[in-house]
Design an enzyme around this catalytic site. Structure first.
Site, PDB file in Angstrom:
ATOM      1  CD  GLN A 154      -1.898   7.465  11.086  1.00 26.39           C
ATOM      2  OE1 GLN A 154      -1.936   6.724  10.104  1.00 26.39           O
ATOM      3  NE2 GLN A 154      -2.903   7.586  11.933  1.00 26.39           N
ATOM      4  CG  ASP A 182       9.986  10.322   5.648  1.00 27.52           C
ATOM      5  OD1 ASP A 182       9.214   9.545   6.237  1.00 27.52           O
ATOM      6  OD2 ASP A 182       9.642  11.033   4.682  1.00 27.52           O
ATOM      7  CE1 TYR A 230      -1.378   0.334   1.995  1.00 25.07           C
ATOM      8  CE2 TYR A 230      -3.624  -0.207   2.612  1.00 25.07           C
ATOM      9  CZ  TYR A 230      -2.313   0.078   2.968  1.00 25.07           C
ATOM     10  OH  TYR A 230      -1.968   0.111   4.294  1.00 25.07           O
TER      11      TYR A 230
END
Ligand code: SER
Length: 325
Positions: A31, A53, A157
């Site tokens: 994103q 990536d 996270y």
């Protein structure tokens, strides 16, 4: 020479005889990565920004397949390409991380160490690594959360972001590594979908409004969270990275603020475009995560140290999303 060729000449001249910079973006198809790569290429020239990536199919050259966990491959790419700056955007986000805690911890921490260690060895001049509102927790003052607050994150996270912030500061203080970081709020974009976050509802709602004129929110109607339009987030990132090193006084991670709203307030604003937008609420496990995060952050340090100021408010963000989705 046409204008384009001229620009390329000027950039490569500057790069050869001036700043000698070449950036590597890890997680470039995500994103943030999609938009950051474009912004960096507009500034430095396409050839000076390498995109990587796990799934590089969607990336424009120069781009490579790279698993950021693979330290030898990362090191080889940095050396072969003469990389000076890494933008480390690889992470497993809050909601997915709760489903596979060990994997999230391993991915989020090991990849950060790989990059910090390359910088410690002198292979990189600068590193960008994002932190998040998820680094805060239920003991944090929720309104106008100060830069320095109790943290106590409750998600894997969030724990990885808080630990990462402290490691960034440690590498800066001990080894002089120039690593810089922002505590991003929920980021709102139309180019690339987010994946696995607690703030994703604020993007899902635009797609659902367009398709069905109705949305069921996985957060309750009065859950307020800090958010930011992606264009502001990219501008914040570039400003922070361009600031002289001595201005970057916070070496854990900067609070940066954009807008804040609840699902009900967002829906109400969107009704300017979708007057009949129907909302229902079915909070799931993400509700507890959202409830532990700040509602609005105080970003006085970012404003004072490197001139941060957001451009989008709630209505201009909504107008932009509606225009593009
Ligand atoms: N957007 C992220 C998430 O929801 C927060 O950094 O996980």
């Amino acid at each position: 020479m046409d204008i384009e060729a001229n620009l390329i000449f000027v950039r490569s001249f500057r790069n050869t005889f001036g700043r000698m910079e070449k950036a590597l973006v890890l997680g470039a198809a995500g994103q943030i990565g999609t938009e950051l790569v474009a912004a960096l290429r507009a500034k430095w020239g396409t050839e000076n920004v390498i995109a990587t990536d796990l799934r590089p199919e969607a990336l424009e050259a120069p781009a490579f397949a790279l698993n950021a966990m693979d330290e030898p491959a990362l090191r080889a790419l940095v050396q072969e390409q003469g990389i000076t700056e890494v933008y480390h955007l690889v992470a497993m986000l809050s909601a997915t991380g709760e489903k596979m805690p060990e994997k999230a911890w391993e991915l989020n921490m090991l990849t950060l160490f790989h990059v910090l260690n390359l910088a410690k060895e002198g292979l990189l001049k600068r590193v960008f690594w994002p932190s998040s509102i998820a680094a805060f927790g239920p003991n944090t003052p929720a309104l106008d959360t100060p830069q320095y607050s109790p943290m106590d994150p409750t998600t894997v996270y969030g724990i990885s972001k808080l630990a990462g912030e402290l490691w960034c500061q440690y590498y800066h203080q001990k080894f002089g590594v120039d690593v810089r970081s922002l505590r991003y709020p929920g980021l709102i974009s139309w180019k690339t979908l987010p994946g696995g976050g607690t703030t994703d509802y604020a993007i899902d709602i635009f797609h659902a409004a367009r398709k069905e004129n109705a949305y069921t929110s996985f957060l309750s109607e009065d859950t307020r969270l800090p958010m930011m339009h992606m264009e502001d987030a990219i501008r914040a990132t570039l400003s922070l990275m361009e600031a002289p090193s001595e201005s970057v006084k916070v070496r854990t991670s900067y609070n940066v603020s954009g807008i804040d709203f609840t699902p009900a307030e967002l829906a109400e604003n969107m009704r300017r475009h979708y007057p009949d937008l129907a909302m229902s609420y079915a909070p799931d496990f993400r509700q507890a995560i959202a409830a532990s995060w700040p509602q609005r952050m105080d970003d006085a340090e970012a404003r004072a140290d490197w001139g941060w100021s957001p451009r989008f408010d709630l209505s201009s963000m909504v107008d932009d999303m509606v225009a593009h989705i």
